[in-house]
Design a protein around this motif. Structure first.
Motif, PDB file in Angstrom:
ATOM      1  N   PHE A 118       0.740  -1.064   0.024  1.00 29.67           N
ATOM      2  CA  PHE A 118       0.000  -0.020   0.085  1.00 29.67           C
ATOM      3  C   PHE A 118       0.779   1.282  -0.029  1.00 29.67           C
ATOM      4  O   PHE A 118       0.779   2.220  -0.883  1.00 29.67           O
ATOM      5  N   TYR A 119       1.803   1.249   1.061  1.00 25.99           N
ATOM      6  CA  TYR A 119       2.523   2.558   1.193  1.00 25.99           C
ATOM      7  C   TYR A 119       3.479   2.831   0.094  1.00 25.99           C
ATOM      8  O   TYR A 119       3.859   3.978  -0.300  1.00 25.99           O
TER       9      TYR A 119
ATOM     10  N   ILE B 104      -0.824   5.220  -4.592  1.00 24.77           N
ATOM     11  CA  ILE B 104      -1.138   5.828  -3.271  1.00 24.77           C
ATOM     12  C   ILE B 104      -0.030   6.754  -2.890  1.00 24.77           C
ATOM     13  O   ILE B 104      -0.334   7.891  -2.398  1.00 24.77           O
ATOM     14  N   ARG B 105       1.160   6.726  -3.511  1.00 32.38           N
ATOM     15  CA  ARG B 105       2.036   7.794  -3.148  1.00 32.38           C
ATOM     16  C   ARG B 105       1.492   9.207  -3.683  1.00 32.38           C
ATOM     17  O   ARG B 105       1.730  10.161  -3.159  1.00 32.38           O
ATOM     18  N   THR B 106       1.166   9.119  -5.042  1.00 35.70           N
ATOM     19  CA  THR B 106       0.237  10.378  -5.650  1.00 35.70           C
ATOM     20  C   THR B 106      -0.556  10.807  -4.573  1.00 35.70           C
ATOM     21  O   THR B 106      -0.616  12.138  -4.607  1.00 35.70           O
ATOM     22  N   LEU B 107      -1.575  10.135  -3.980  1.00 29.39           N
ATOM     23  CA  LEU B 107      -2.494  10.579  -3.393  1.00 29.39           C
ATOM     24  C   LEU B 107      -1.843  11.116  -1.961  1.00 29.39           C
ATOM     25  O   LEU B 107      -2.678  11.715  -1.045  1.00 29.39           O
ATOM     26  N   SER B 108      -0.817  10.499  -1.553  1.00 27.19           N
ATOM     27  CA  SER B 108      -0.415  10.516  -0.124  1.00 27.19           C
ATOM     28  C   SER B 108      -0.261  12.252   0.357  1.00 27.19           C
ATOM     29  O   SER B 108      -0.407  12.480   1.397  1.00 27.19           O
ATOM     30  N   VAL B 109       0.072  12.960  -0.549  1.00 26.14           N
ATOM     31  CA  VAL B 109       0.587  14.228  -0.240  1.00 26.14           C
ATOM     32  C   VAL B 109      -0.811  15.294   0.141  1.00 26.14           C
ATOM     33  O   VAL B 109      -0.660  16.333   0.447  1.00 26.14           O
TER      34      VAL B 109
ATOM     35  N   THR C   1      -5.560  15.422   7.217  1.00 23.75           N
ATOM     36  CA  THR C   1      -3.991  15.832   6.936  1.00 23.75           C
ATOM     37  C   THR C   1      -3.573  14.818   6.038  1.00 23.75           C
ATOM     38  O   THR C   1      -4.214  14.195   5.203  1.00 23.75           O
ATOM     39  N   ASP C   2      -2.280  14.773   5.349  1.00 21.10           N
ATOM     40  CA  ASP C   2      -1.589  13.949   4.711  1.00 21.10           C
ATOM     41  C   ASP C   2      -1.431  12.461   5.465  1.00 21.10           C
ATOM     42  O   ASP C   2      -1.341  12.127   6.480  1.00 21.10           O
ATOM     43  N   LEU C   3      -0.980  11.568   4.324  1.00 19.19           N
ATOM     44  CA  LEU C   3      -0.946  10.181   4.825  1.00 19.19           C
ATOM     45  C   LEU C   3       0.321   9.977   5.922  1.00 19.19           C
ATOM     46  O   LEU C   3       0.312   9.202   6.717  1.00 19.19           O
ATOM     47  N   ASP C   4       1.293  10.720   5.602  1.00 24.10           N
ATOM     48  CA  ASP C   4       2.516  10.494   6.293  1.00 24.10           C
ATOM     49  C   ASP C   4       2.287  11.046   8.009  1.00 24.10           C
ATOM     50  O   ASP C   4       2.410  10.216   8.716  1.00 24.10           O
TER      51      ASP C   4
ATOM     52  N   TYR D  70      -3.627  -0.112  -8.334  1.00 22.76           N
ATOM     53  CA  TYR D  70      -3.877  -0.670  -7.004  1.00 22.76           C
ATOM     54  C   TYR D  70      -4.951  -1.272  -6.650  1.00 22.76           C
ATOM     55  O   TYR D  70      -6.093  -0.833  -7.017  1.00 22.76           O
ATOM     56  N   SER D  71      -5.008  -2.515  -6.106  1.00 27.41           N
ATOM     57  CA  SER D  71      -6.202  -3.254  -5.718  1.00 27.41           C
ATOM     58  C   SER D  71      -5.918  -3.871  -4.162  1.00 27.41           C
ATOM     59  O   SER D  71      -5.038  -4.156  -3.784  1.00 27.41           O
TER      60      SER D  71
END
Length: 340
Positions: A13-14, A19-24, A68-71, A119-120
């Motif tokens: 996932f991470y 997902i990295r595109t969405l994470s910010v 907030t962001d994913l991080d 991603y799935s």
């Protein structure tokens, strides 16, 4: 013992590029229990309130005021059982295909084989799936679907999320082929996300295609002539005609919009009576009246704490319905004039 870093537990996932595109984007939180008296088990949490003040309440905004962001989410709540994200396909360039647990296995298996899936994962139920794909290139080819937040299959087997919450379990599928048994039945017309989007968008219900913000409801409820009488008569007339959530497969958002439509229909009785006496109501006033009537018959749920267009969720839905009905009435009058 400190919880294991989720990045170690869920690397697929991470580390996933989508997902990295969405994470910010600062639209991340967790979906959790809000209150025992509410009719939903899970709802997006106001993460800022939780992190900054240790209090749990529903997210009332889909931006940095609550999220907030994913991080930061991952660092602040490493033991969280999920990661919820508010997807905005127009901004993010991605959509999510949500395959429901009741989807026939052969259909689900075919969807899991769509080309272009980035991603799935398995959904919260363990029997459904989330697929993240690039936004279809034909996203703007269907006017009736242009303003939809979700496009649903007519039998509710799957849907495309465009402007909606997604609760990621992070339980990634290692292999998108052979996940389900029984793939003898195929959907040959559905090979890409463009095909799937076209299938659902082509059947999207035509609407007046107007923005809810066309109806102004700034600030608190104004002093509306005969407001109490209108609301009471509306609820009295509509209450026995309201459909049940089960009629919509317990999709509360669809049920609520049906309730708003029924209330709006019965609200016309007192409005016409007062209109004959020279008492007129603006679109904004009618939206407030519809909202107040809705609060009388729709049980509270966490989603109602969210703001849409800087107003409570149900008030925004009421304003959207008033805007749509007014636009449709104007269109009908124009058609009638041309026919004369």
């Amino acid at each position: 013992m400190a919880p294991t870093d989720p990045r170690t537990l869920f690397p697929l996932f991470y580390e996933n590029p989508a997902i990295r595109t969405l994470s910010v984007a600062r639209r991340w939180t967790v979906s959790g229990q809000i209150g025992e008296d509410l009719d939903e088990r899970k709802a997006p949490i106001d993460l800022r309130e939780l992190i900054d003040h240790g209090r749990v309440r529903g997210a009332w905004n889909v931006g940095p005021a609550c999220l907030t962001d994913l991080d930061e989410l991952t660092t602040a709540l490493p033991a969280a059982s999920n990661a919820a994200f508010y997807l905005q396909s127009q901004t993010d360039g991605l959509v999510v295909i949500d395959i429901e647990p009741g989807c026939p296995p052969e259909i689900a298996n075919n969807l899991l084989r769509l080309r272009g899936v980035l991603y799935s994962e398995r959904s919260m139920s363990g029997a459904g799936y989330h697929l993240v794909t690039p936004a279809p290139t034909n996203l703007h080819d269907f006017p009736a679907a242009a303003t939809k937040r979700v496009l649903r299959h007519e039998q509710g087997w799957y849907e495309i999320l465009l402007d909606h919450w997604v609760t990621f379990t992070r339980s990634a599928l290692l292999d998108q082929t052979g996940v389900l048994v029984g793939n003898s039945v195929r959907l040959p017309s559905v090979r890409t996300v463009e095909d799937l989007y076209a299938e659902l968008a082509a059947h999207a219900r035509e609407s007046a295609n107007v923005s809810p913000t066309a109806v102004l409801t700034d600030g608190a409820m104004p002093d509306i002539p005969q407001a109490t009488t209108i609301v009471e008569q509306t609820v009295l007339g509509a209450r026995r005609r309201l459909r049940k959530p089960g009629d919509f497969d317990n999709d509360m958002s669809r049920w609520e919009f049906s309730v708003l439509g029924t209330l709006y229909h019965w609200m016309q009785v007192p409005l016409r009576t007062l209109g004959s006496l020279g008492i007129q109501h603006t679109p904004g006033e009618r939206a407030w009246l519809l909202y107040r009537a809705a609060l009388e018959v729709i049980p509270a749920r966490p989603k109602h704490l969210q703001l849409r267009n800087q107003r409570p969720y149900l008030l925004d839905r009421a304003a959207a319905l008033v805007a749509e009905r007014d636009a449709a009435a104007k269109s009908q009058r124009r058609t009638e004039r041309r026919a004369r």
